[in-house]
Design an enzyme around this catalytic site. Structure first.
Site, PDB file in Angstrom:
ATOM      1  N   ARG A 188      21.888  37.764  21.326  1.00 42.91           N
ATOM      2  CA  ARG A 188      21.249  38.999  21.790  1.00 42.91           C
ATOM      3  C   ARG A 188      19.886  39.231  21.137  1.00 42.91           C
ATOM      4  NH1 ARG A 188      24.662  37.597  24.434  1.00 42.91           N
ATOM      5  NH2 ARG A 188      26.547  38.662  25.085  1.00 42.91           N
ATOM      6  N   SER A 199      26.699  48.401  26.583  1.00 43.69           N
ATOM      7  CA  SER A 199      27.160  48.253  25.199  1.00 43.69           C
ATOM      8  C   SER A 199      26.102  48.760  24.233  1.00 43.69           C
ATOM      9  CB  SER A 199      27.480  46.787  24.896  1.00 43.69           C
ATOM     10  OG  SER A 199      28.558  46.335  25.686  1.00 43.69           O
ATOM     11  N   GLU A 220      22.440  47.340  19.970  1.00 50.36           N
ATOM     12  CA  GLU A 220      21.746  46.599  21.019  1.00 50.36           C
ATOM     13  C   GLU A 220      20.720  47.490  21.683  1.00 50.36           C
ATOM     14  OE1 GLU A 220      23.778  44.448  24.041  1.00 50.36           O
ATOM     15  OE2 GLU A 220      25.403  43.825  22.729  1.00 50.36           O
TER      16      GLU A 220
END
Length: 323
Positions: free
Chosen positions: A176, A227, A297
């Site tokens: 990520r 998320s 995130e």
């Protein structure tokens, strides 16, 4: 911030208006956030370059936002020129499976488009509510796949407005993460290599199964960013949050989802500050319980009241590239 104008400011030499004091809330999936000092929605890379030239003349910083699906914008809004990539959706497909696609293309729509052609490689992306640009920058992934698996080139614009081509190695992909998250360069186009010649029925069925799984396990009934935290392998963020007893926990209008604890929902009247404060509280309580610091995130842009153990004080959170 600039005072409101009676009409949009026309950008010299191209037919692209720049709006002053424009609301950003509807450009994010959280449906929160203040106003942009200036906002433009270019339709081409050339228009983006013209925007950079205008901003440079005005001494303004530039920031791009995509679908706003991985983004929390401060209630105070953002200074400078904000560019929305929502109209950058052009693409070319070659028989070899090579795909050149602009940053504003919705990722789920692209996943379905290539699946129906029998091109494999993006089945995992069908449930991610973002754009190609955001997925490349974040190295988005799901169901065992990620953007790094398919990316060949990333076309970016520097702060001077110059177009550059980066390879996958240049992006230094990790879980990520990519170098673009800390770079002033902004992504405008990606080149992907997919696998053509597969059965359209089989690829579509696999794509549908991934979408069904997400619909069954994740909340879609209220605005969210997807998320919130990265998974701290080998655990998942959702499990840690749930086992800390935070499912359903609410601050103002922001609530930890009862369905999936790694989602924060806007229950209809949340502010960006509510969400920001809830993110901090989740981090603090999970760390106290498990000794694990969860890393967001979601990208937080603008000025928030930073949460400390002593209460609230003014803090600044900034960023350059979002989904």
């Amino acid at each position: 911030m600039t005072q409101a104008l009676s009409s949009p400011l026309p950008l010299p030499e191209i037919d692209l208006p720049i709006q002053a004091n424009a609301s950003l809330a509807n450009l994010t999936t959280f449906r929160v956030g203040g106003k942009a000092e200036w906002l433009a929605s270019p339709h081409s890379v050339e228009e983006i370059q013209a925007c950079y030239a205008w901003a440079s003349d005005q001494g303004l910083p530039v920031m791009l936002i995509g679908a706003g699906s991985n983004l929390l914008i401060s209630d105070r809004g953002l200074s400078g020129l904000i560019l929305s990539t929502r109209h950058l959706r052009q693409q070319t497909l070659e028989p070899t499976g090579r795909l050149c696609v602009e940053a504003g293309k919705p990722l789920p729509r692209l996943a379905w488009q290539v699946a129906r052609r029998g091109w494999s490689g993006l089945e995992w992306a069908v449930g991610i509510p973002g754009t190609v640009g955001g997925a490349v920058v974040m190295n988005a992934g799901a169901h065992g796949g990620c953007m790094a698996d398919s990316l060949v080139e990333a076309h970016v614009i520097s702060q001077s407005g110059r177009l550059q081509i980066l390879t996958k190695d240049d992006l230094k992909y990790g879980y990520r993460t990519s170098i673009l998250q800390q770079s002033p360069q902004v992504l405008v186009r990606a080149v992907l290599q997919l696998m053509p010649g597969q059965s359209p029925a089989e690829i579509s069925a696999l794509t549908q199964s991934h979408l069904d799984h997400r619909l069954q396990t994740q909340p879609y009934d209220h605005p969210s960013c997807g998320s919130v935290f990265r998974n701290p392998q080998p655990q998942t963020a959702g499990w840690l949050i749930e086992q800390t007893g935070l499912k359903g926990h609410q601050i103002g209008g922001a609530q930890v989802s009862e369905k999936h604890a790694n989602f924060i929902l806007n229950r209809g009247h949340a502010t960006a500050q509510d969400i920001h404060t809830l993110i901090y509280e989740i981090q603090a309580r999970v760390q106290a319980r498990w000794g694990v610091l969860l890393h967001p995130e979601v990208k937080m842009l603008g000025i928030f009241d930073a949460v400390t153990e002593d209460g609230l004080d003014t803090g600044t959170v900034t960023g350059t590239v979002t989904s």
